[in-house]
Scaffold this active site. Structure first.
Site, PDB file in Angstrom:
ATOM      1  N   LYS A 169     -14.421 -10.860  46.049  1.00 37.08           N
ATOM      2  CA  LYS A 169     -13.385 -10.717  45.031  1.00 37.08           C
ATOM      3  C   LYS A 169     -13.802 -11.408  43.728  1.00 37.08           C
ATOM      4  CE  LYS A 169      -9.646 -10.485  48.446  1.00 37.08           C
ATOM      5  NZ  LYS A 169      -8.424 -11.171  48.930  1.00 37.08           N
ATOM      6  N   TYR A 191      -5.224  -1.033  48.195  1.00 33.52           N
ATOM      7  CA  TYR A 191      -4.184  -1.915  48.740  1.00 33.52           C
ATOM      8  C   TYR A 191      -2.847  -1.203  48.932  1.00 33.52           C
ATOM      9  CZ  TYR A 191      -7.237  -5.955  48.048  1.00 33.52           C
ATOM     10  OH  TYR A 191      -8.269  -6.858  48.122  1.00 33.52           O
ATOM     11  N   PHE A 228       4.005  -9.596  46.197  1.00 37.91           N
ATOM     12  CA  PHE A 228       2.785 -10.063  45.536  1.00 37.91           C
ATOM     13  C   PHE A 228       1.863  -8.930  45.094  1.00 37.91           C
ATOM     14  CE2 PHE A 228       1.994 -10.099  50.139  1.00 37.91           C
ATOM     15  CZ  PHE A 228       0.865  -9.291  50.230  1.00 37.91           C
ATOM     16  N   ARG A 284     -14.819 -10.129  60.197  1.00 44.47           N
ATOM     17  CA  ARG A 284     -13.579 -10.887  59.960  1.00 44.47           C
ATOM     18  C   ARG A 284     -13.736 -12.327  60.426  1.00 44.47           C
ATOM     19  NH1 ARG A 284      -9.346  -8.779  57.163  1.00 44.47           N
ATOM     20  NH2 ARG A 284      -7.877  -9.882  58.469  1.00 44.47           N
ATOM     21  N   THR A 339      -7.235 -15.189  56.706  1.00 38.24           N
ATOM     22  CA  THR A 339      -6.824 -14.801  55.357  1.00 38.24           C
ATOM     23  C   THR A 339      -6.352 -16.014  54.554  1.00 38.24           C
ATOM     24  OG1 THR A 339      -6.217 -12.614  56.159  1.00 38.24           O
ATOM     25  CG2 THR A 339      -5.302 -13.266  54.041  1.00 38.24           C
ATOM     26  N   ARG A 387     -14.259 -18.456  54.080  1.00 30.63           N
ATOM     27  CA  ARG A 387     -13.020 -18.977  53.480  1.00 30.63           C
ATOM     28  C   ARG A 387     -12.809 -20.444  53.817  1.00 30.63           C
ATOM     29  NH1 ARG A 387     -10.012 -13.528  55.220  1.00 30.63           N
ATOM     30  NH2 ARG A 387     -10.359 -12.305  53.330  1.00 30.63           N
ATOM     31  N   ASN A 430      -8.979 -16.238  47.887  1.00 28.48           N
ATOM     32  CA  ASN A 430      -9.654 -16.427  49.179  1.00 28.48           C
ATOM     33  C   ASN A 430     -11.035 -15.774  49.245  1.00 28.48           C
ATOM     34  OD1 ASN A 430      -8.929 -13.748  49.538  1.00 28.48           O
ATOM     35  ND2 ASN A 430      -7.678 -14.110  51.358  1.00 28.48           N
ATOM     36  N   HIS A 453     -12.740  -9.904  50.790  1.00 28.04           N
ATOM     37  CA  HIS A 453     -11.937  -8.967  51.578  1.00 28.04           C
ATOM     38  C   HIS A 453     -12.825  -8.417  52.676  1.00 28.04           C
ATOM     39  CE1 HIS A 453      -9.469  -5.458  52.625  1.00 28.04           C
ATOM     40  NE2 HIS A 453     -10.625  -4.812  52.668  1.00 28.04           N
ATOM     41  N   GLU A 485     -11.946   2.584  53.690  1.00 30.91           N
ATOM     42  CA  GLU A 485     -12.373   1.751  52.568  1.00 30.91           C
ATOM     43  C   GLU A 485     -13.790   2.115  52.109  1.00 30.91           C
ATOM     44  OE1 GLU A 485      -9.589  -2.101  53.630  1.00 30.91           O
ATOM     45  OE2 GLU A 485     -11.700  -2.166  54.196  1.00 30.91           O
TER      46      GLU A 485
END
Length: 152
Positions: free
Chosen positions: A12, A52, A60, A88, A94, A105, A115, A118, A129
């Site tokens: 990100k 998203y 948010f 993951r 997250t 993270r 964070n 993704h 995706e």
């Protein structure tokens, strides 16, 4: 090789701005995953809203889109055994405060809104995706010379 799959990972804007792209790539390479696509991009609002769309009713959502559109994103496709689940795990929870040390993270983030990265949460979503971020011809098919030393 069983459970061979692809996953979508994106660094990100906060991770790109902080110079963490190389470190994140290293984590996946060191684990034995194969990079099959990567690009640095600013995808735009419409693209991010599509990515998203499952969160569009959350309070948010607007802030997330604005933040994700605030700078470049490093989009990647990684391939390997159980790539989605293991990816993951490499990223961590997250919420960075719930992430174990040694995860991306857990090592590099403190706030859920920053964070760092993704990662696809299912094989089905990974396929969606990847198709959203990359054209089929952008996915490089190649044989990793170390595969025999990583997999039985």
């Amino acid at each position: 090789m069983s459970n061979q799959e692809q996953t979508f990972i994106a660094v990100k804007p906060d991770g790109v701005q902080r110079g963490l792209v190389g470190n994140i790539i290293s984590r996946f390479e060191n684990r034995g995953f194969k990079l099959v696509a990567m690009k640095l991009t600013q995808p735009g609002q419409a693209h991010l809203e599509k990515h998203y769309e499952d969160l569009n009713t959350k309070p948010f959502f607007a802030g997330l889109i604005k933040y994700m559109n605030s700078g470049p994103v490093c989009a990647m496709v990684w391939e390997g055994k159980d790539a989605v689940k293991t990816g993951r795990t490499i990223l961590g929870a997250t919420n960075p405060l719930a992430s174990a040390p040694g995860t991306i993270r857990g090592d590099f983030a403190l706030d859920m809104g920053r964070n760092v990265c993704h990662g696809s949460d299912s094989v089905e979503n990974a396929k969606k995706e990847i198709a959203l971020w990359f054209k089929p011809e952008e996915l490089t098919q190649w044989n990793h010379h170390s595969a025999a030393w990583v997999f039985e």
